[in-house]
Write a protein that holds these residues in place. Sequence first.
Motif, PDB file in Angstrom:
ATOM      1  N   HIS A  41       0.828  -1.209   0.000  1.00  0.00           N
ATOM      2  CA  HIS A  41       0.000   0.000   0.000  1.00  0.00           C
ATOM      3  C   HIS A  41       0.860   1.257   0.000  1.00  0.00           C
ATOM      4  CE1 HIS A  41      -3.770  -2.050   0.230  1.00  0.00           C
ATOM      5  NE2 HIS A  41      -3.468  -2.646   1.375  1.00  0.00           N
ATOM      6  N   ARG A  42       1.953   1.241   0.767  1.00  0.00           N
ATOM      7  CA  ARG A  42       2.846   2.407   0.789  1.00  0.00           C
ATOM      8  C   ARG A  42       3.481   2.615  -0.583  1.00  0.00           C
ATOM      9  NH1 ARG A  42       4.387   0.037   5.778  1.00  0.00           N
ATOM     10  NH2 ARG A  42       6.298  -0.753   4.841  1.00  0.00           N
ATOM     11  N   GLU A  44       2.239   1.686  -3.490  1.00  0.00           N
ATOM     12  CA  GLU A  44       1.192   2.192  -4.380  1.00  0.00           C
ATOM     13  C   GLU A  44       0.971   3.681  -4.166  1.00  0.00           C
ATOM     14  OE1 GLU A  44      -2.265  -0.138  -3.576  1.00  0.00           O
ATOM     15  OE2 GLU A  44      -1.487  -1.906  -4.612  1.00  0.00           O
ATOM     16  N   ALA A  45       0.950   4.111  -2.918  1.00  0.00           N
ATOM     17  CA  ALA A  45       0.717   5.521  -2.612  1.00  0.00           C
ATOM     18  C   ALA A  45       1.854   6.380  -3.159  1.00  0.00           C
ATOM     19  CB  ALA A  45       0.578   5.720  -1.106  1.00  0.00           C
TER      20      ALA A  45
END
Length: 66
Positions: A41-42, A44-45
Motif C-alpha cells: 500500500h505504501r 502504491e501511494a
Amino acid sequence: MAKVNISLDAELVVEVMVLAGVGSPQDAIEVVVRDYIARGHRTEARTELRDQTLREVEIKPQDPQA
C-alpha cells in the motif's frame, strides 16, 4: 473471517518468530503478511503520488524559449 491452513518450513517460521518477537507461529506469519500488505500500500501511494506529479508537470504549459 475465513481461515486458511498451509504448511511451511519450521525453520522459516521459527526465524520469523525470533525476528518479529512473537511467541506463536500463527502470530509470526500474520505479522509478515500484514507487513507485506502495508508495504504494498505504501508503494502504491508513493507511485500514485509520483505519477500524479508527473502528469501535472506535463499538463503545465512550457515557458517560451527565446
